[in-house]
Design an enzyme around this catalytic site. Structure first.
Site, PDB file in Angstrom:
ATOM      1  N   CYS A  41      46.726  24.195   7.502  1.00 54.29           N
ATOM      2  CA  CYS A  41      47.475  22.966   7.749  1.00 54.29           C
ATOM      3  C   CYS A  41      46.560  21.749   7.619  1.00 54.29           C
ATOM      4  CB  CYS A  41      48.108  23.010   9.140  1.00 54.29           C
ATOM      5  SG  CYS A  41      49.216  21.632   9.489  1.00 54.29           S
ATOM      6  N   CYS A  42      45.388  21.795   8.243  1.00 54.14           N
ATOM      7  CA  CYS A  42      44.444  20.684   8.139  1.00 54.14           C
ATOM      8  C   CYS A  42      43.981  20.493   6.699  1.00 54.14           C
ATOM      9  CB  CYS A  42      43.235  20.913   9.049  1.00 54.14           C
ATOM     10  SG  CYS A  42      43.548  20.655  10.808  1.00 54.14           S
ATOM     11  N   CYS A  98      46.389  15.379  15.781  1.00 55.50           N
ATOM     12  CA  CYS A  98      47.828  15.524  15.576  1.00 55.50           C
ATOM     13  C   CYS A  98      48.515  15.938  16.877  1.00 55.50           C
ATOM     14  CB  CYS A  98      48.101  16.569  14.492  1.00 55.50           C
ATOM     15  SG  CYS A  98      47.629  16.042  12.838  1.00 55.50           S
ATOM     16  N   CYS A 148      48.610  19.647  18.094  1.00 57.89           N
ATOM     17  CA  CYS A 148      47.294  20.286  18.247  1.00 57.89           C
ATOM     18  C   CYS A 148      46.389  19.544  19.226  1.00 57.89           C
ATOM     19  CB  CYS A 148      46.606  20.391  16.889  1.00 57.89           C
ATOM     20  SG  CYS A 148      47.573  21.300  15.674  1.00 57.89           S
ATOM     21  N   CYS A 151      38.345  20.343  11.940  1.00 54.16           N
ATOM     22  CA  CYS A 151      39.455  20.419  10.990  1.00 54.16           C
ATOM     23  C   CYS A 151      38.957  20.581   9.567  1.00 54.16           C
ATOM     24  CB  CYS A 151      40.321  19.165  11.091  1.00 54.16           C
ATOM     25  SG  CYS A 151      39.427  17.647  10.753  1.00 54.16           S
TER      26      CYS A 151
END
Length: 243
Positions: free
Chosen positions: A116-117, A204, A207, A232
């Site tokens: 995702c990162c 985010c 997270c 990240c």
């Protein structure tokens, strides 16, 4: 000064104990194509310092699409307070849509935050840094175990290429969290209101969570993962290169 004459290792040693302002002056003196990365958290301090040296400092932020509402409002407050433009970098929509379609919106809780990162942060950042000569971050040694050896100046091992050397300045490397907050309070500069709710390190929304008393600030980031994995990828390549 041409890039080939910028002795990164020597200057890192020479400036290792210098003030953040001196490090920023060096960066601004030698690089025109220089950008400051602003996350909307406590790196407001390095932005304030840089802006006071050069009010035309170029600033970008990573808009992952998953930031807290407070962070979006804070970014706008900072834009108006300093009278600057903040370039918001967004993920590639096709790549992001494919990822969400296949794995959903919360895959990172089960499979780690790396993919995702990679889509929301690393790819947009890589595109940006491919076009610049140097960048400034708010990294500090005290932020996590993985950042304990962060130098004040370095060749960016994560984003440099054979054709393009990228220089990275970390003026706050030797600052502590206490130093940061002393600066914010003393000069009464804006800060993200999430800090008043127990958030120290802000990323985010899914997270990031508040930390408890005496917890380290990075324990609020990706709390379901080991402390040695709490990067990240924005800086991880440089940290791996030093280990």
């Amino acid at each position: 000064m041409p890039m080939k004459n910028f002795d990164t290792a020597q200057l890192a040693a020479d400036y290792a104990k210098q003030s953040p302002q001196k490090i920023l002056e060096l960066a601004l003196e030698h690089f025109d194509n220089l950008w400051l990365s602003f996350s909307g958290a406590d790196d407001i301090v390095v932005l304030d310092m840089a802006w006071k040296i050069n009010p035309n400092i170029k600033v970008f932020t990573l808009d992952t699409g998953r930031l807290h509402p407070e962070t979006y409002r804070f970014l706008e407050q900072v834009r108006k307070h300093y009278g600057i433009q903040i370039e918001a970098l967004s993920p590639d929509h096709q790549q992001l849509e494919a990822y969400v379609r296949e794995k959903g919106l919360f895959d990172f809780y089960e499979n780690g935050h790396g993919e995702c990162c990679g889509i929301r942060k690393i790819a947009p950042l890589r595109r940006k840094l491919a076009s610049v000569d140097a960048w400034i971050t708010g990294q500090r040694k005290d932020q996590s175990p993985t950042r304990a050896d962060v130098p004040v100046i370095e060749r960016d091992a994560a984003f440099s290429t054979a054709e393009h050397d990228l220089i990275k300045f970390n003026p706050l490397a030797n600052y502590t969290s206490e130093d940061v907050w002393n600066y914010i309070r003393m000069l009464e500069i804006p800060y993200n209101p999430l800090h008043e709710k127990g958030f120290i390190s802000i990323g985010c929304e899914p997270c990031t969570r508040p930390v408890l008393p005496n917890q380290h600030e990075r324990e609020g980031r990706w709390w379901w993962e080991e402390s040695t994995q709490k990067e990240c990828g924005l800086h991880a390549g440089n940290l791996i290169a030093k280990s």
